[in-house]
Motif scaffolding. Structure first.
Motif, PDB file in Angstrom:
ATOM      1  N   GLU A  37       9.735   5.601  -1.866  1.00  0.00           N
ATOM      2  CA  GLU A  37       8.452   5.531  -1.441  1.00  0.00           C
ATOM      3  C   GLU A  37       7.813   6.762  -0.747  1.00  0.00           C
ATOM      4  OE1 GLU A  37       5.758   3.013   2.195  1.00  0.00           O
ATOM      5  OE2 GLU A  37       7.926   2.842   2.096  1.00  0.00           O
ATOM      6  N   ASN A  38       8.777   7.598  -0.099  1.00  0.00           N
ATOM      7  CA  ASN A  38       8.226   8.617   0.561  1.00  0.00           C
ATOM      8  C   ASN A  38       8.009   9.912  -0.706  1.00  0.00           C
ATOM      9  OD1 ASN A  38       8.500   7.596   3.154  1.00  0.00           O
ATOM     10  ND2 ASN A  38      10.638   8.458   3.632  1.00  0.00           N
ATOM     11  N   LEU A  39       8.904   9.559  -1.520  1.00  0.00           N
ATOM     12  CA  LEU A  39       8.723  10.894  -2.692  1.00  0.00           C
ATOM     13  C   LEU A  39       7.337  10.545  -3.223  1.00  0.00           C
ATOM     14  CD1 LEU A  39      12.438  11.196  -3.865  1.00  0.00           C
ATOM     15  CD2 LEU A  39      11.324  12.811  -2.451  1.00  0.00           C
ATOM     16  N   LEU A  40       7.202   9.555  -3.586  1.00  0.00           N
ATOM     17  CA  LEU A  40       6.021   8.970  -4.262  1.00  0.00           C
ATOM     18  C   LEU A  40       4.526   9.550  -3.349  1.00  0.00           C
ATOM     19  CD1 LEU A  40       6.944   5.681  -5.953  1.00  0.00           C
ATOM     20  CD2 LEU A  40       6.458   7.908  -6.917  1.00  0.00           C
ATOM     21  N   ALA A  41       4.792   9.830  -2.182  1.00  0.00           N
ATOM     22  CA  ALA A  41       3.435  10.271  -1.491  1.00  0.00           C
ATOM     23  C   ALA A  41       2.827  11.492  -2.120  1.00  0.00           C
ATOM     24  CB  ALA A  41       3.808  10.732  -0.141  1.00  0.00           C
ATOM     25  N   LEU A  42       3.672  12.342  -2.977  1.00  0.00           N
ATOM     26  CA  LEU A  42       3.261  13.344  -3.653  1.00  0.00           C
ATOM     27  C   LEU A  42       2.474  13.152  -4.847  1.00  0.00           C
ATOM     28  CD1 LEU A  42       6.660  15.412  -3.748  1.00  0.00           C
ATOM     29  CD2 LEU A  42       4.902  15.820  -2.182  1.00  0.00           C
ATOM     30  N   ASP A  43       2.236  11.909  -5.157  1.00  0.00           N
ATOM     31  CA  ASP A  43       1.561  11.663  -6.319  1.00  0.00           C
ATOM     32  C   ASP A  43       0.178  10.881  -5.618  1.00  0.00           C
ATOM     33  OD1 ASP A  43       3.458  12.060  -8.071  1.00  0.00           O
ATOM     34  OD2 ASP A  43       4.222  10.005  -8.205  1.00  0.00           O
ATOM     35  N   THR A  95      -6.422   4.075  -2.760  1.00  0.00           N
ATOM     36  CA  THR A  95      -5.525   4.850  -3.454  1.00  0.00           C
ATOM     37  C   THR A  95      -4.562   4.047  -3.991  1.00  0.00           C
ATOM     38  OG1 THR A  95      -4.494   5.389  -1.141  1.00  0.00           O
ATOM     39  CG2 THR A  95      -6.127   6.904  -2.071  1.00  0.00           C
ATOM     40  N   SER A  96      -4.441   2.812  -3.638  1.00  0.00           N
ATOM     41  CA  SER A  96      -3.210   1.975  -4.272  1.00  0.00           C
ATOM     42  C   SER A  96      -1.946   2.685  -3.659  1.00  0.00           C
ATOM     43  CB  SER A  96      -3.124   1.851  -5.873  1.00  0.00           C
ATOM     44  OG  SER A  96      -4.572   1.299  -6.293  1.00  0.00           O
ATOM     45  N   ALA A  97      -1.920   3.114  -2.626  1.00  0.00           N
ATOM     46  CA  ALA A  97      -0.743   3.735  -1.947  1.00  0.00           C
ATOM     47  C   ALA A  97      -0.418   2.855  -0.685  1.00  0.00           C
ATOM     48  CB  ALA A  97      -0.849   5.105  -1.362  1.00  0.00           C
ATOM     49  N   THR A  98       0.631   3.212  -0.205  1.00  0.00           N
ATOM     50  CA  THR A  98       1.156   2.501   1.018  1.00  0.00           C
ATOM     51  C   THR A  98       0.735   3.248   2.463  1.00  0.00           C
ATOM     52  OG1 THR A  98       3.247   3.998   1.249  1.00  0.00           O
ATOM     53  CG2 THR A  98       3.429   1.843   0.131  1.00  0.00           C
ATOM     54  N   CYS A  99       0.695   2.921   3.550  1.00  0.00           N
ATOM     55  CA  CYS A  99       0.209   3.701   4.500  1.00  0.00           C
ATOM     56  C   CYS A  99       1.090   4.817   4.671  1.00  0.00           C
ATOM     57  CB  CYS A  99       0.166   2.561   5.807  1.00  0.00           C
ATOM     58  SG  CYS A  99      -1.022   1.484   5.822  1.00  0.00           S
ATOM     59  N   ASN A 100       2.270   4.532   4.775  1.00  0.00           N
ATOM     60  CA  ASN A 100       3.340   5.789   4.839  1.00  0.00           C
ATOM     61  C   ASN A 100       3.314   7.152   4.066  1.00  0.00           C
ATOM     62  OD1 ASN A 100       4.987   4.345   6.665  1.00  0.00           O
ATOM     63  ND2 ASN A 100       6.375   3.569   5.366  1.00  0.00           N
ATOM     64  N   GLN A 101       2.860   6.568   2.676  1.00  0.00           N
ATOM     65  CA  GLN A 101       2.365   7.651   1.539  1.00  0.00           C
ATOM     66  C   GLN A 101       1.141   8.262   2.037  1.00  0.00           C
ATOM     67  OE1 GLN A 101       2.374   4.980  -1.618  1.00  0.00           O
ATOM     68  NE2 GLN A 101       4.525   5.600  -2.324  1.00  0.00           N
TER      69      GLN A 101
END
Length: 320
Positions: A298-304, A265-271
């Protein structure tokens, strides 16, 4: 920011709740204000604090986080844009004594604590008021009657609980239903993607159990919120090992799948952890925390991050 209801028919709140535990102590005023502004600019409105935050960081008594939030809201003039949550029951009554001298959840303690919180927060109402730690020395009916009085008076909009066992949550629901009291609309528990080891001890904190997850799935009027969802950075930082309560072969297997899906997903593990909570069943509202603007972003971008049903299934089924 995406909005979700607090329970089936509860108020609308931001999908990511900003935890303010260290604001006013380990996180100084300037940085706290910057993080609060950043969260609000991203469309967030759900702030979480407690009357005991953070007594372990300094004086032995809490209230510092509430005080800072009260000052910030007054300066910004934005109280009407915020869904404000705070808690009662775990603030020490003796400086330095900690949870051994917690105020508890008697009617007298609750009525005193709410007035103190309102004064520090510089407001005349609290949107969501939690029972912070279950108090088995006080009848649940007394606690719920006190909360109901606060709702009827307009000092509190909704009530919730934290660190309750499933059977106690059901007992509270039954009492509220039979007495016509306001009911707990949410429960906030320790919860993350990794599963605690059998017999794991978190002291006064309670981790979400499988029983609790099933209960929430069948009681849509109660929302689930997760504190410590990112294990204080353990998913992403080499200097933060996986806590001993989670470490083991099961954790290793789940982290491997988590890392695969983060790459996909091109995301971080946190996301991915945060996106999994918001996409899984039951839907869980994570409390995010940050000590830098970069962490908050970083946390806010988890919504994407959009997880497919297949990815959610792989995350759920990962095990040793």
């Amino acid at each position: 920011m995406r909005q979700l209801s607090l329970g089936k028919s509860g108020p609308q709140v931001s999908a990511l709740c900003l935890g303010c535990l260290n604001f006013g102590t380990n996180t100084d005023k300037s940085l706290s204000y910057r993080l609060l502004d950043q969260y609000m600019d991203a469309g967030g409105n759900f702030l979480d604090t407690s009357n005991n935050y953070a007594f372990w960081n300094g004086s032995g008594l809490g209230g510092q986080s509430e005080t800072l939030l009260g000052e910030w809201m007054k300066e910004q003039g934005n109280r009407n844009r915020i869904f404000l949550a705070t808690k009662v029951g775990a603030n020490p009554t003796i400086p330095g004594a900690g949870f051994s001298s917690k105020e508890g959840l008697s009617k007298m303690a609750i009525h005193k604590a709410v007035d103190d919180s309102l004064k520090r927060l510089q407001t005349d109402y609290i949107d969501l008021y939690y029972a912070h730690i279950d108090d088995t020395d006080v009848p649940l009916e007394e606690t719920l009657e006190a909360f109901n009085q606060l709702v009827e008076s307009g000092k509190v909009g909704a009530i919730g609980c934290s660190n309750y066992y499933t059977w106690r949550l059901e007992e509270a629901r039954s009492i509220s239903q039979s007495r016509g009291f306001a009911h707990y609309q949410c429960i906030q528990q320790r919860y993350t993607y990794l599963r605690p080891r059998l017999g794991a001890d978190f002291d006064v904190q309670l981790s979400v159990s499988e029983e609790m997850l099933k209960y929430i799935n069948t009681h849509e009027e109660i929302a689930l919120l997760a504190y410590s969802p990112l294990l204080n950075g353990a998913y992403s930082r080499q200097d933060r090992p996986i806590p001993v309560q989670y470490a083991g072969l099961d954790a290793e297997a789940r982290i491997a799948v988590l890392q695969q899906i983060a790459e996909e997903t091109s995301a971080t593990c946190n996301q991915v952890v945060l996106a999994w909570m918001l996409s899984n069943s039951p839907v869980t509202l994570p409390l995010i925390a940050a000590s830098t603007p970069e962490q908050l972003q970083e946390n806010l971008l988890a919504l994407d991050v959009a997880l497919t049903p297949e990815q959610i299934q792989r995350l759920n089924e990962a095990t040793y």
